[in-house]
Design a protein around this motif. Sequence first.
Motif, mmCIF file in Angstrom:
data_model
loop_
_atom_site.group_PDB
_atom_site.id
_atom_site.type_symbol
_atom_site.label_atom_id
_atom_site.label_comp_id
_atom_site.label_asym_id
_atom_site.label_seq_id
_atom_site.Cartn_x
_atom_site.Cartn_y
_atom_site.Cartn_z
ATOM 1 N N GLN A 178 9.035 1.816 -1.130
ATOM 2 C CA GLN A 178 8.582 0.194 -0.054
ATOM 3 C C GLN A 178 9.742 -0.530 0.704
ATOM 4 O O GLN A 178 9.755 -0.985 1.757
ATOM 5 N N GLU A 179 11.230 -0.666 0.165
ATOM 6 C CA GLU A 179 12.472 -1.188 0.460
ATOM 7 C C GLU A 179 12.516 -0.443 2.350
ATOM 8 O O GLU A 179 12.931 -1.089 3.241
ATOM 9 N N PHE B 3 5.485 8.628 5.568
ATOM 10 C CA PHE B 3 6.180 7.635 4.085
ATOM 11 C C PHE B 3 5.538 8.636 3.792
ATOM 12 O O PHE B 3 3.658 9.050 4.051
ATOM 13 N N THR B 4 4.710 7.796 1.831
ATOM 14 C CA THR B 4 3.795 7.986 1.157
ATOM 15 C C THR B 4 2.918 6.875 0.656
ATOM 16 O O THR B 4 3.222 5.966 0.220
ATOM 17 N N MET C 108 0.999 -1.358 0.197
ATOM 18 C CA MET C 108 0.136 0.024 -0.176
ATOM 19 C C MET C 108 0.631 1.154 -0.055
ATOM 20 O O MET C 108 -0.147 2.903 0.447
ATOM 21 N N LEU C 109 1.627 1.010 -0.453
ATOM 22 C CA LEU C 109 3.090 2.229 -0.461
ATOM 23 C C LEU C 109 3.537 2.337 -1.291
ATOM 24 O O LEU C 109 3.783 1.338 -2.455
ATOM 25 N N GLY D 236 -4.411 4.353 -7.052
ATOM 26 C CA GLY D 236 -3.066 4.231 -7.102
ATOM 27 C C GLY D 236 -2.376 6.039 -6.865
ATOM 28 O O GLY D 236 -1.359 6.493 -7.607
ATOM 29 N N ASP D 237 -3.269 6.899 -6.735
ATOM 30 C CA ASP D 237 -2.866 7.619 -5.803
ATOM 31 C C ASP D 237 -1.710 7.869 -5.463
ATOM 32 O O ASP D 237 -2.214 7.648 -3.685
ATOM 33 N N PRO D 238 -0.699 9.302 -5.145
ATOM 34 C CA PRO D 238 -0.156 8.988 -3.655
ATOM 35 C C PRO D 238 -0.675 9.986 -2.301
ATOM 36 O O PRO D 238 -1.821 10.808 -3.072
#
Length: 695
Positions: free
Chosen positions: A198-199, A222-223, A192-193, A229-231
């Motif tokens: 992600q890492e 975090f984003t 979901m990030l 799919g929108d940030p």
Amino acid sequence: MNSNDTIRLLLIHDMPSEAQRLVSMLHNAGRPNRAQHVANEAVFTRLLQDKTWDLVIASEGSTQIPPAVTLRTISKLQKDIPVILLSERSGSQPVVEGLKLGARDVVTVDEDQHLLLVIQREMSALENRRQARLHDRRYHATLKRAKELLDSSKDAIAYVSDGLLVYANDSFAERFGYETGEDIEYQPLIDMLAENEQEGAREFLKRCAIDNNEVEAKEWQFTARTVSGDPLPTRAEVLSTTYEDERCLQVRIASRRGDTEQLEAQLSDIKNRDPLTGLYNRQHFLQLLDSTIKASADSHRTGGLMFIQVDRFAEEVQKVVGVAGADALQKAMAELLQGCQRSGDTLARYSDDSFCLLSSDTTPDSIELRAKDILKRIADTIFDAAGKTQQVTASIGISLLSEASSGSQQVLEQAQTAHKQALGEDAQGGAFALYEPDTENSADAGTYHRARVVQALEAGNLKLLYQPILSLQGTGEQMYEVLVRMLDEKEELAPLAFLQELGDAGLSAKMDRWVILTAIKAAAAARAEGKEVSLLLHLTTASLLDNSLPAWLGVAFKAAKLIPASVVFQLRQEDITSNLHAARDFTTQVQQIGCRVSVCHFGTGLNPFKALEHVKVDIAKIDPSFVREVQDEGESSDTLAGLVQRLGEANTKVIVPHIEQASMLPTLWQTGTDYIQGYYVQAPADEMNFDFSLD
């Protein structure tokens, strides 16, 4: 269970005289009891259903109610009542046979010391089990409240275990564009990030888990990515915690201002309902079942759960009429079951082909008759399903709810086990079965060690406490019960902890005289100050049997310059019953002096009023177990009221002790109770300074 607590006892024996001997033996050993001799199976079943009992002592050779019937009845009703068998045979064989039946132990007749130790062990183990069930219910109630708070929280909250979302509230799901938390449960949080974060997020969460910090939350920026799919720039707090007994991470995102419409909304009724039938759905039903189990435990009533499943639903319904027809049949089945509901029932759809009917107050016979009637109605009904007619049968598994039920899962599993029994090996169905526990595999892990306080008493290690006894009839009498305490370093020990256990008649009599002298001197001093006090003084068995005590009392009253009418001597009912001649003579002599006599623990034994035909007492103090049943356990006050009424008809004043709640007062006032005593009035104090003007 405290050794001073009254044991609610059922005795099963073909010889009433032996039952009476057991009662006397327990009283002589300092174990007050409310015993009832049971002569037939019907009475035994009714007593188990109507009242709460602590122990059953049964003769192995009883023909009126054989041990197998005794244990089977208790098991069938799912009552947590230990059973001790008495055997005429010696050796290990009767013990093995009794334990296989489900008895807690088997004791050879006349081995009274062995029996007393077994009783004490079982009473302690029973109390531990009751407390464990109480704590378990409180624990699950706390978890439930916490879950409800999480579900309705404005903050977005999720729990992450091994990278998976094991729980997410609706606020968390809505923040990322999902409808409910169930839509994202068991999905990887990392997915979901944003991909480029992600890492780093994986390493951050790993460090949080390793740190195992349950106090200070770590900030995490975090984003995220919404479902479209929108940030979504996000700031969260991460804390190590537990969820459903598993280690995990809590991720909390503070609520946004103004975003409160749906976050503050409670679950509407439609979320609790099955969309097809309109009945409660499975999730909501489980919550109601837990609440009913708790209510049954608190009220000591027996509830019942019926697990109702259509027989061969997939093979004979869905294949014949299809999905739409099956839905129509289930809707019609729900309407039929609604017609079978009674006041207080709860009906729910549990799965595609099963329903649950919950009754909060029932009996085994009643719920079995209801199950039989429901099965007949189903079998006699012609259902219309997708243009075709169908006749079906169902099977019902029944589980009872009692103080021994730990939770909804246990009760459901028992009902489903009974349902399998109802189906039988050929799975024909159309029958019902009541779940009965497997007594052969039950075992008691609790143990109890009874410590006896045996020590020499020296002058200066004793003190007296005074607890007021308040008149409900406005007599204005300022009565105090005198309680003696022995100082053992920093601990204060009550009399039964060091007198009754000693078995030293000389020491007990000496102790009683010390208490009498000290107390009447204190009363004389209080009266000199204008306080019209009177005392309630307890006497041990040794003093009751001391022929020289009445004459000594006359001298003591003169020396203390106290009128005898201000003193009430209190005897235990078990002492009176076991020493009728001595009790009659003592009562007559002290009443001639001018004192009054009281009996405490009244109502215990097989026939408490029998002794009053021979020993005329002025006051009777009701056994505390009657009060606990009404005040703490929520049982009916009819038994207590009946006892007070009979004593009133015998012109005997009544003290009801252990009053801790104001809610008891209307009941006691209506019954005509003369006096009340307990922490609601005042705890025992060092001085006689209670303000009786508040009466």
